[in-house]
Scaffold this motif. Structure first.
Motif, short mmCIF file in Angstrom:
data_model
loop_
_atom_site.label_atom_id
_atom_site.label_comp_id
_atom_site.label_asym_id
_atom_site.label_seq_id
_atom_site.Cartn_x
_atom_site.Cartn_y
_atom_site.Cartn_z
N GLY A 43 56.92 85.76 57.74
CA GLY A 43 55.95 85.07 57.20
C GLY A 43 54.69 85.60 57.30
O GLY A 43 53.65 84.69 57.09
N GLY A 44 54.36 86.90 57.87
CA GLY A 44 53.07 87.18 57.78
C GLY A 44 52.56 87.23 59.03
O GLY A 44 51.28 87.67 59.24
N SER A 45 52.98 86.75 60.27
CA SER A 45 52.32 86.83 61.58
C SER A 45 51.95 88.15 62.21
O SER A 45 51.06 88.44 62.66
CB SER A 45 53.50 86.12 62.68
OG SER A 45 54.52 86.94 62.59
N ILE A 76 50.30 93.95 64.20
CA ILE A 76 51.24 94.91 64.26
C ILE A 76 51.49 95.57 62.77
O ILE A 76 51.82 96.84 62.94
CB ILE A 76 52.42 94.06 64.60
CG1 ILE A 76 52.54 93.76 66.10
CG2 ILE A 76 53.94 94.90 64.51
CD1 ILE A 76 53.62 93.00 66.67
N HIS A 77 51.24 94.92 61.96
CA HIS A 77 51.42 95.32 60.49
C HIS A 77 50.46 96.73 60.31
O HIS A 77 51.05 97.94 59.97
CB HIS A 77 51.18 94.69 59.29
CG HIS A 77 51.48 95.03 58.00
ND1 HIS A 77 50.32 95.81 57.36
CD2 HIS A 77 52.29 95.07 57.23
CE1 HIS A 77 50.76 96.01 56.11
NE2 HIS A 77 51.87 95.71 55.94
N GLU A 87 56.54 107.23 52.47
CA GLU A 87 56.48 106.29 51.33
C GLU A 87 56.94 105.04 51.93
O GLU A 87 58.20 105.04 52.10
CB GLU A 87 57.24 107.08 50.12
CG GLU A 87 56.86 106.24 48.68
CD GLU A 87 57.26 106.87 47.83
OE1 GLU A 87 57.22 106.50 46.55
OE2 GLU A 87 57.94 108.00 48.11
N ILE A 88 56.23 103.87 51.56
CA ILE A 88 56.78 102.57 51.95
C ILE A 88 56.66 101.54 51.14
O ILE A 88 55.68 101.43 50.20
CB ILE A 88 55.75 101.99 53.34
CG1 ILE A 88 55.67 103.08 54.44
CG2 ILE A 88 56.09 100.64 53.71
CD1 ILE A 88 54.56 102.92 55.50
N VAL A 89 57.70 100.82 51.06
CA VAL A 89 57.70 99.63 50.10
C VAL A 89 57.70 98.33 51.14
O VAL A 89 58.71 98.43 52.04
CB VAL A 89 59.03 99.65 49.21
CG1 VAL A 89 59.28 98.42 48.23
CG2 VAL A 89 58.76 100.90 48.35
N GLU A 90 57.03 97.33 50.71
CA GLU A 90 57.16 96.09 51.62
C GLU A 90 57.93 95.23 50.97
O GLU A 90 57.82 94.80 49.89
CB GLU A 90 55.56 95.66 51.77
CG GLU A 90 54.78 96.97 52.37
CD GLU A 90 53.52 96.27 53.29
OE1 GLU A 90 53.46 95.18 53.45
OE2 GLU A 90 52.56 97.08 53.74
N PHE A 91 58.47 94.35 51.96
CA PHE A 91 59.25 93.14 51.48
C PHE A 91 59.20 92.17 52.69
O PHE A 91 59.51 92.26 53.72
CB PHE A 91 60.75 93.38 51.59
CG PHE A 91 61.44 92.35 50.82
CD1 PHE A 91 61.76 92.12 49.49
CD2 PHE A 91 62.11 91.26 51.72
CE1 PHE A 91 62.39 90.88 48.89
CE2 PHE A 91 63.04 90.26 51.36
CZ PHE A 91 62.94 90.30 49.81
N GLY A 92 58.10 91.19 52.43
CA GLY A 92 57.76 90.10 53.24
C GLY A 92 58.66 88.98 52.96
O GLY A 92 59.19 88.53 52.00
N GLY A 93 58.49 87.86 53.62
CA GLY A 93 58.96 86.57 53.45
C GLY A 93 60.37 86.20 53.89
O GLY A 93 60.95 85.11 53.12
#
Lengths: 385, 385
Positions: free
Chosen positions: A38-40, A46-47, A58-64
């Protein structure tokens, strides 16, 4: 002692500042899916630490990814992996994110409908996508085991699965991360880990003498540090023992060669699916009542537990009863409400609903002796109202 | 708690009849070097079981690996591997055979003079030849760690080394194998494992609360089953807890995050190299006197040990002293003589000899606080005469 196989290839990297080793742990040249909740991890920094330590990748983000991660959400990550040609997944979060990533890892190359992995309990032994983890919430032990639990939102089912291909390649566990956690989550972590041990320990007397001693050592440590770490999460001695106990509670070691129960979890998962109650709190509601209903077949082990953990004395029945009371008192110390009616007003049909659901699934005999029938299940749940 | 990394990829296959899984564990199509010791595996039927379970595999045998395996012998195995184009080594034996095979595995592809691996303590992190083990004598934990000890016959040096590439791929541990072991070897196994735990536990109070609890659990189990298993090795409950305790004592787990000592082993190795005394017996001779000489810096932990393991009460000094006495008494119960003069008449120059040897090697400060000086070393050894 029962025959067993012990295999756990996860490299655990434990301690202050260990996130600095991240770039050596991730496969060189990999395109990474950075998966989180959830974005903590943005609030606690830490992010940023992850990004700083993955320069050149190379990074792809997947949150939620939700608490009790949803099959539906995780399938979106599977699509991203296929579209973006990802090589490696990095789970940054607690047990829900790590569990979710295990399912993603299983589903990417799965030949068939991925929902079957859950509903048909298919164990993944090969062709999983490799992944590592950075643990931000000690509780589930998911950072060092190959199991996971995922909720199918459409059917309100919370289902467990796993497989030998689903061990994290590495897990970074830095106890200082717990400083930014809400008190409620720390409480949950202690009770979750405690109950993990109880599921593998509180059965009947057997020949796994060493396994019992180790399980008791984890319980003693959690009782010792649990109430204090909630108040002083910045105390490194407390934080590190809490975190290490959570991992050791469910990294597979203490269940080798001994019977285990797991019915408390099976029932607890239903309470979470039905009412959204925190996982650990469902265990605190159910566990003690399960011991009460199964008293005759669990009392010998309850007495061993009472003697060794709480220094109780008396007859087997007296010690066993008092050991249950001490367990409830410990859960109260950890901030748990231990009755279902304290969480929801609409509890009156819970037992019938869960009994029907288990009946439909063919789950008619649970526990270490397979003697938790649907009648006993009803009794446990009604006693927990 | 100290930072640590935990990585142990060995697949442990534990229990009755597990040797039947051998053909699935060995790489398919491999040409195998079957390595063993003095031939006890012919008497107890294990050699035949191995052959029966490796039908279809090409096998070259290499017997004669000694207790305290010799560098000189092991180098002959390295030659056989090169000549016969072996792909995989199967160690069938106790700690000496398994340790020997680790050195063989390290030496086969080593770029340089293999004696340097020992004398320069070179850690092998890649290019080791893969190997598995079948354990026939519980004691050393070598079946689930990456360390080994080898003796250079020419120089009478017993040297320890290891490396992350030297974990067995698998280890089969069947507790029924101990039925055919001589009583002396069972006694040795219990005391060896007990001292392994003590080396990692008996230091000073620290923040590794959980590690202490687990170490104490192994000690308690060994005290409980040790004297009985020697008399009743066919009792599976005793045999399996003995075997599992030996593995857990030195598979790396309990040393993670805590200080360790290991000086008892360093001194003990010299007594074996000089007088051929069984490894475990050298530990029983040295350990208690090391605790006595280091009393001031070890007494806090000795008191914790005395309270938790032997239920002692009193002042710290009283409990600590009595805990040492209890340890010696346990060693006596396990059939150990605990004085050097009970093993050799020519002991009078032992202290000077070992002190000189350690001095030459630059080993001038040992133990968890690096406070075992050469003067203290002399005192420990002379107290052990």
């Amino acid at each position: 002692m029962l025959n067993f196989e012990l295999y756990n290839p996860t490299k655990l990297v434990f301690g202050k500042g260990q996130i600095e080793k991240l770039s050596e742990l991730v496969p060189q040249g990999a395109k990474i899916l950075l998966a989180y909740g959830g974005g903590s991890i943005f609030k606690n920094g830490i992010h940023q630490q992850v990004i700083d330590n993955l320069k050149g990748f190379e990074i792809v983000e997947f949150g939620g990814i939700e608490p009790n991660p949803h099959f539906e959400t995780l399938m979106k990550a599977v699509e991203v992996i296929k579209t973006e040609k990802i090589d490696f997944i990095l789970a940054v979060g607690g047990g829900s994110v790590i569990d979710g990533v295990k399912f993603i890892s299983a589903a990417v190359h799965f030949d068939g409908n991925p929902i079957d992995i859950l509903q048909k309990h298919i164990l993944i032994k090969e062709n999983a996508m490799p992944f590592g983890t950075i643990l931000t919430l000690p509780a589930t032990g998911s950072e060092m085991n190959s199991g996971y639990v995922v909720t199918i939102q459409a059917t309100q089912e919370k289902l467990a699965s796993g497989g030998s291909a689903l061990f994290p390649q590495f897990s970074i566990c830095d106890p200082t991360v717990i400083q930014s956690l809400p008190k409620r989550q720390l409480q949950n972590g202690v009770v979750d880990a405690f109950t993990h041990v109880m599921e593998q320990y509180l059965t009947y007397p057997h020949e796994g003498y060493l396994q019992d001693r180790i399980a008791e050592g984890i319980l003693q440590t959690l009782i010792e540090v649990g109430p204090k770490v909630v108040e002083n999460p910045a105390d490194y001695a407390l934080a590190s023992n809490f975190m290490w106990s959570c991992t050791m509670a469910l990294n597979g070691l203490i269940q080798k060669g001994v019977p285990s129960d797991w019915a408390t979890h099976m029932i607890g998962h239903e309470l979470t699916a039905l009412y959204g109650i925190d996982h650990a709190r469902t265990l605190a509601i159910i566990g003690p009542n399960l011991y009460r209903v199964l008293f005759e077949t669990k009392k010998e082990k309850l007495a061993q537990y009472g003697k060794r953990i709480f220094n109780l004395s008396g007859t087997v029945d007296e010690i066993a009863n008092e050991a249950i009371n001490k367990t409830v008192a410990f859960f109260h110390t950890m901030g748990m409400d231990t009755r279902l009616s304290q969480y929801t007003e609409n509890y009156s049909k819970t037992a019938d609903f869960i009994v029907n659901r288990f009946d439909e699934r063919g789950w008619k005999a649970m526990g270490e002796r397979q003697n938790i029938t649907l009648e006993k299940l009803k009794e446990i749940i009604e006693m927990s109202y």
